[in-house]
Scaffold this motif. Structure first.
Motif, PDB file in Angstrom:
ATOM      1  N   LYS A  75       2.803 -14.065  41.867  1.00 39.79           N
ATOM      2  CA  LYS A  75       3.373 -13.899  40.533  1.00 39.79           C
ATOM      3  C   LYS A  75       3.080 -12.529  39.944  1.00 39.79           C
ATOM      4  CE  LYS A  75       3.216 -18.826  39.329  1.00 39.79           C
ATOM      5  NZ  LYS A  75       2.743 -19.833  38.360  1.00 39.79           N
ATOM      6  N   ARG A  76       2.015 -11.902  40.403  1.00 44.55           N
ATOM      7  CA  ARG A  76       1.593 -10.630  39.822  1.00 44.55           C
ATOM      8  C   ARG A  76       2.011  -9.459  40.703  1.00 44.55           C
ATOM      9  NH1 ARG A  76       1.191 -12.343  34.851  1.00 44.55           N
ATOM     10  NH2 ARG A  76      -0.174 -14.153  34.677  1.00 44.55           N
ATOM     11  N   GLY A  77       2.157  -8.289  40.066  1.00 44.81           N
ATOM     12  CA  GLY A  77       2.441  -7.085  40.816  1.00 44.81           C
ATOM     13  C   GLY A  77       3.890  -6.645  40.780  1.00 44.81           C
ATOM     14  N   ALA A  78       4.708  -7.282  39.930  1.00 43.82           N
ATOM     15  CA  ALA A  78       6.123  -6.907  39.837  1.00 43.82           C
ATOM     16  C   ALA A  78       6.343  -6.008  38.628  1.00 43.82           C
ATOM     17  CB  ALA A  78       6.996  -8.148  39.733  1.00 43.82           C
ATOM     18  N   GLY A  79       7.348  -5.137  38.725  1.00 44.70           N
ATOM     19  CA  GLY A  79       7.675  -4.246  37.618  1.00 44.70           C
ATOM     20  C   GLY A  79       9.146  -3.903  37.605  1.00 44.70           C
ATOM     21  N   ILE A  80       9.606  -3.383  36.473  1.00 40.38           N
ATOM     22  CA  ILE A  80      11.005  -2.987  36.319  1.00 40.38           C
ATOM     23  C   ILE A  80      11.083  -1.654  35.592  1.00 40.38           C
ATOM     24  CG2 ILE A  80      11.281  -4.238  34.120  1.00 40.38           C
ATOM     25  CD1 ILE A  80      14.173  -4.868  35.023  1.00 40.38           C
ATOM     26  N   ARG A  81      12.074  -0.838  35.972  1.00 44.71           N
ATOM     27  CA  ARG A  81      12.368   0.414  35.287  1.00 44.71           C
ATOM     28  C   ARG A  81      13.854   0.445  34.991  1.00 44.71           C
ATOM     29  NH1 ARG A  81      10.730   6.073  38.047  1.00 44.71           N
ATOM     30  NH2 ARG A  81      12.206   5.351  39.649  1.00 44.71           N
ATOM     31  N   LEU A  82      14.197   0.620  33.719  1.00 46.12           N
ATOM     32  CA  LEU A  82      15.594   0.613  33.294  1.00 46.12           C
ATOM     33  C   LEU A  82      16.218   1.988  33.448  1.00 46.12           C
ATOM     34  CD1 LEU A  82      15.290  -1.514  30.034  1.00 46.12           C
ATOM     35  CD2 LEU A  82      15.996  -2.301  32.306  1.00 46.12           C
ATOM     36  N   ILE A  83      17.495   2.015  33.826  1.00 43.72           N
ATOM     37  CA  ILE A  83      18.289   3.235  33.915  1.00 43.72           C
ATOM     38  C   ILE A  83      19.259   3.228  32.737  1.00 43.72           C
ATOM     39  CG2 ILE A  83      19.871   4.598  35.325  1.00 43.72           C
ATOM     40  CD1 ILE A  83      18.779   3.062  37.769  1.00 43.72           C
ATOM     41  N   GLN A  84      19.148   4.227  31.884  1.00 38.70           N
ATOM     42  CA  GLN A  84      19.958   4.264  30.677  1.00 38.70           C
ATOM     43  C   GLN A  84      21.381   4.745  30.982  1.00 38.70           C
ATOM     44  OE1 GLN A  84      18.703   2.781  28.139  1.00 38.70           O
ATOM     45  NE2 GLN A  84      16.693   2.617  29.144  1.00 38.70           N
ATOM     46  N   GLN A  85      22.256   4.634  30.008  1.00 37.87           N
ATOM     47  CA  GLN A  85      23.655   5.008  30.203  1.00 37.87           C
ATOM     48  C   GLN A  85      23.821   6.504  30.512  1.00 37.87           C
ATOM     49  OE1 GLN A  85      26.241   3.041  30.451  1.00 37.87           O
ATOM     50  NE2 GLN A  85      25.242   1.122  29.887  1.00 37.87           N
ATOM     51  N   ASP A  86      22.875   7.339  30.061  1.00 39.68           N
ATOM     52  CA  ASP A  86      22.962   8.775  30.353  1.00 39.68           C
ATOM     53  C   ASP A  86      22.311   9.140  31.684  1.00 39.68           C
ATOM     54  OD1 ASP A  86      20.263   8.533  29.856  1.00 39.68           O
ATOM     55  OD2 ASP A  86      20.231   9.855  28.101  1.00 39.68           O
ATOM     56  N   SER A 140      19.147   8.629  32.558  1.00 42.45           N
ATOM     57  CA  SER A 140      17.698   8.782  32.478  1.00 42.45           C
ATOM     58  C   SER A 140      16.997   7.471  32.828  1.00 42.45           C
ATOM     59  CB  SER A 140      17.288   9.235  31.080  1.00 42.45           C
ATOM     60  OG  SER A 140      17.632   8.260  30.109  1.00 42.45           O
ATOM     61  N   ARG A 141      15.796   7.596  33.338  1.00 41.21           N
ATOM     62  CA  ARG A 141      15.002   6.433  33.744  1.00 41.21           C
ATOM     63  C   ARG A 141      13.828   6.241  32.793  1.00 41.21           C
ATOM     64  NH1 ARG A 141      17.747   7.780  38.167  1.00 41.21           N
ATOM     65  NH2 ARG A 141      18.018   6.235  39.841  1.00 41.21           N
ATOM     66  N   GLY A 142      13.609   5.005  32.399  1.00 41.86           N
ATOM     67  CA  GLY A 142      12.490   4.695  31.528  1.00 41.86           C
ATOM     68  C   GLY A 142      11.201   4.525  32.315  1.00 41.86           C
ATOM     69  N   ALA A 143      10.143   4.164  31.612  1.00 42.93           N
ATOM     70  CA  ALA A 143       8.852   3.932  32.253  1.00 42.93           C
ATOM     71  C   ALA A 143       8.848   2.571  32.947  1.00 42.93           C
ATOM     72  CB  ALA A 143       7.743   3.987  31.206  1.00 42.93           C
ATOM     73  N   TRP A 144       7.995   2.438  33.941  1.00 45.23           N
ATOM     74  CA  TRP A 144       7.832   1.160  34.617  1.00 45.23           C
ATOM     75  C   TRP A 144       7.146   0.171  33.673  1.00 45.23           C
ATOM     76  CZ3 TRP A 144      10.100  -0.341  38.957  1.00 45.23           C
ATOM     77  CH2 TRP A 144      10.566   0.633  39.833  1.00 45.23           C
ATOM     78  N   THR A 145       7.654  -1.039  33.643  1.00 45.80           N
ATOM     79  CA  THR A 145       7.123  -2.102  32.794  1.00 45.80           C
ATOM     80  C   THR A 145       6.737  -3.295  33.670  1.00 45.80           C
ATOM     81  OG1 THR A 145       8.554  -1.427  30.974  1.00 45.80           O
ATOM     82  CG2 THR A 145       7.587  -3.632  30.844  1.00 45.80           C
ATOM     83  N   VAL A 146       5.589  -3.878  33.407  1.00 42.83           N
ATOM     84  CA  VAL A 146       5.131  -5.039  34.167  1.00 42.83           C
ATOM     85  C   VAL A 146       6.009  -6.246  33.842  1.00 42.83           C
ATOM     86  CG1 VAL A 146       3.215  -6.649  34.530  1.00 42.83           C
ATOM     87  CG2 VAL A 146       2.762  -4.198  34.259  1.00 42.83           C
ATOM     88  N   LEU A 147       6.390  -6.987  34.863  1.00 41.93           N
ATOM     89  CA  LEU A 147       7.169  -8.206  34.677  1.00 41.93           C
ATOM     90  C   LEU A 147       6.233  -9.379  34.412  1.00 41.93           C
ATOM     91  CD1 LEU A 147       9.925  -7.939  37.441  1.00 41.93           C
ATOM     92  CD2 LEU A 147      10.164  -7.558  34.991  1.00 41.93           C
ATOM     93  N   PRO A 197      14.688  -8.304  28.467  1.00 44.35           N
ATOM     94  CA  PRO A 197      15.726  -7.659  27.660  1.00 44.35           C
ATOM     95  C   PRO A 197      15.932  -6.226  28.134  1.00 44.35           C
ATOM     96  CG  PRO A 197      13.684  -7.847  26.404  1.00 44.35           C
ATOM     97  CD  PRO A 197      13.473  -8.600  27.683  1.00 44.35           C
ATOM     98  N   ALA A 198      17.190  -5.786  28.254  1.00 42.28           N
ATOM     99  CA  ALA A 198      17.485  -4.468  28.809  1.00 42.28           C
ATOM    100  C   ALA A 198      18.181  -3.543  27.828  1.00 42.28           C
ATOM    101  CB  ALA A 198      18.341  -4.613  30.067  1.00 42.28           C
ATOM    102  N   GLY A 199      18.616  -4.049  26.678  1.00 42.94           N
ATOM    103  CA  GLY A 199      19.123  -3.191  25.617  1.00 42.94           C
ATOM    104  C   GLY A 199      20.353  -2.375  25.947  1.00 42.94           C
ATOM    105  N   GLY A 200      21.229  -2.891  26.790  1.00 48.65           N
ATOM    106  CA  GLY A 200      22.464  -2.176  27.106  1.00 48.65           C
ATOM    107  C   GLY A 200      22.317  -1.124  28.184  1.00 48.65           C
ATOM    108  N   ALA A 201      21.343  -1.284  29.074  1.00 50.29           N
ATOM    109  CA  ALA A 201      21.107  -0.315  30.150  1.00 50.29           C
ATOM    110  C   ALA A 201      22.266  -0.285  31.132  1.00 50.29           C
ATOM    111  CB  ALA A 201      19.811  -0.659  30.888  1.00 50.29           C
ATOM    112  N   ALA A 202      22.343   0.808  31.884  1.00 50.42           N
ATOM    113  CA  ALA A 202      23.370   0.945  32.918  1.00 50.42           C
ATOM    114  C   ALA A 202      22.921   0.342  34.236  1.00 50.42           C
ATOM    115  CB  ALA A 202      23.717   2.419  33.118  1.00 50.42           C
ATOM    116  N   GLY A 203      21.622   0.259  34.460  1.00 52.50           N
ATOM    117  CA  GLY A 203      21.096  -0.277  35.706  1.00 52.50           C
ATOM    118  C   GLY A 203      19.592  -0.445  35.624  1.00 52.50           C
ATOM    119  N   TYR A 204      18.975  -0.774  36.756  1.00 53.55           N
ATOM    120  CA  TYR A 204      17.525  -0.981  36.789  1.00 53.55           C
ATOM    121  C   TYR A 204      17.019  -0.866  38.219  1.00 53.55           C
ATOM    122  CZ  TYR A 204      19.128  -5.694  38.064  1.00 53.55           C
ATOM    123  OH  TYR A 204      19.771  -6.744  38.657  1.00 53.55           O
TER     124      TYR A 204
END
Length: 384
Positions: free
Chosen positions: A78-89, A91-98, A122-129
């Motif tokens: 269950k531990r050790g997973a993360g996500i990074r969102l790709i914005q519409q422009d 740009s890539r956000g910071a890694w966030t723990v799942l 929640p991804a807030g309208g991101a283009a990808g991840y």
């Protein structure tokens, strides 16, 4: 006697539901012009758009719609997973723990629930991840969802609010449930309803974001995650409560106008405590309550809903009971009002909320209608 009482309640609930105002319903969109001109008030609800990817490709996904939520499931640690969102422009956000959603599922999945992990972000309208999964993770599946911006449908405003067990609730139509998600491609229902007498009431949290600006959209995302991605055929809980204290109808239970029950008062089986679902009613508070408490409004609604259900089913909220699964005879000693972790190996409903359960039981007992309180005695009992 129970049947007569339930049918009488059914008639009353229908009358009250039609008369109830809709001010408590979250905004679902503009009133349709044609409907407004005719005097029939309707609301517009967006349909869910989704893109689901499995295997190695699930770790880097883009969609041709704004991604409002990402659902991720896998088997393994269950531990050790993360996500990074790709914005519409780009740009890539910071890694966030799942943070895993509390483990649950249909009873058919009981043997797999310990290793099955499910997360909604929640991804807030991101283009990808992009995803990072723990070593040993198998069966990876990620789903990009848009429950906010898609093509909309109309629902009659009179069908968006009802009353049951002394509380007002938002109906499935009110939060925008797409009933087609309950059916397979061949038109058969994925998880047909079964009904049993209620024995226990179980409290959950969704382990999602606090401060949610659009709880109805979040519920639509959980609905898609549970019904389609997890293949349960519907949302896993009987009721959900947001931070403003609004109560939402969960699992579909028929067309009689009584949420979570059939006309005789029996409870529909849902998917919130894998292996112990039949006869066990699940209520989930939206948010994470590991280090913080629910809002006062959410706590108050939870108390009122539990009191109403306890009275409706003549359950003693402070009793210790032996739950007996009516399907397979499996038993479990629990409190009448329990937390998810009392049933399965999970952190749900969060340490703060779980620690509050003794006080919650006392508050529920204090809020019982006087006639119901007189019938309640704190004894261990097994269901008939």
């Amino acid at each position: 006697m129970r049947k007569e009482l339930s049918l009488n309640r059914r008639a009353v609930l229908r009358a009250v539901g039609v008369a109830a105002g809709v001010a408590a319903v979250p905004a679902l969109g503009a009133v349709a012009p044609a409907a407004a001109a005719s005097g029939v008030r309707t609301a517009r609800v967006p349909r869910t758009r989704a893109k689901s990817v499995t295997g190695a490709a699930a770790r880097a996904v883009r969609a041709d719609f704004p991604i409002e939520y990402v659902g991720v499931t896998w088997n393994g640690p269950k531990r050790g997973a993360g996500i990074r969102l790709i914005q519409q422009d780009g740009s890539r956000g910071a890694w966030t723990v799942l943070q895993p959603v509390c483990g649950a599922g249909a009873d058919r999945d009981a043997g797999d629930s310990a290793e099955s992990v499910s997360v909604l972000v929640p991804a807030g309208g991101a283009a990808g991840y992009e995803l990072q999964l723990p070593a040993g993770a198998t069966g990876v599946r990620s789903t990009a969802m848009d429950t906010v911006n898609g093509p909309s449908k109309e629902v009659a405003a009179a069908s968006t609010v009802g009353q049951f067990a002394g509380v007002e609730y938002i109906t499935r139509a009110g939060w925008g449930a797409d009933e087609s998600l309950r059916f397979k491609a061949d038109g058969t229902e994925n998880s047909p309803q079964t009904y049993y007498p209620a024995q226990t009431l179980t409290v959950h949290h969704t382990a999602g974001a606090n401060g949610d600006p659009d709880p109805a959209a979040t519920i639509r995302a959980y609905y898609y995650l549970h019904a389609i991605v997890n293949d349960w055929g519907d949302i896993g809980y009987h009721f959900l409560i947001d931070e403003s204290g609004r109560i939402y109808e969960g699992r579909y239970s028929g067309t009689d106008g009584i949420p979570a029950h059939d006309a005789s008062g029996k409870m529909v089986t849902a998917f919130h405590t894998s292996g112990y679902n039949s006869g066990n009613l699940g209520i989930a508070l939206l948010g994470t309550f590991t280090d913080q408490s629910p809002t006062a409004a959410a706590r108050r609604s939870l108390t009122q809903l539990l009191a109403g259900l306890s009275a409706y089913h003549n359950l003693n909220p402070q009793a210790a009971v032996t739950f007996v699964n009516p399907v397979n005879g499996v038993t479990k000693d629990v409190q009448m009002i329990s937390g998810h972790r009392d049933w399965l190996a999970t952190e749900c409903p969060g340490t703060t909320l779980y620690t509050d359960l003794p006080a919650l039981r006392a508050d529920v007992a204090a809020n019982l209608p006087q006639s119901a309180a007189a019938r309640s005695v704190p004894v261990r009992r097994s269901p008939a």
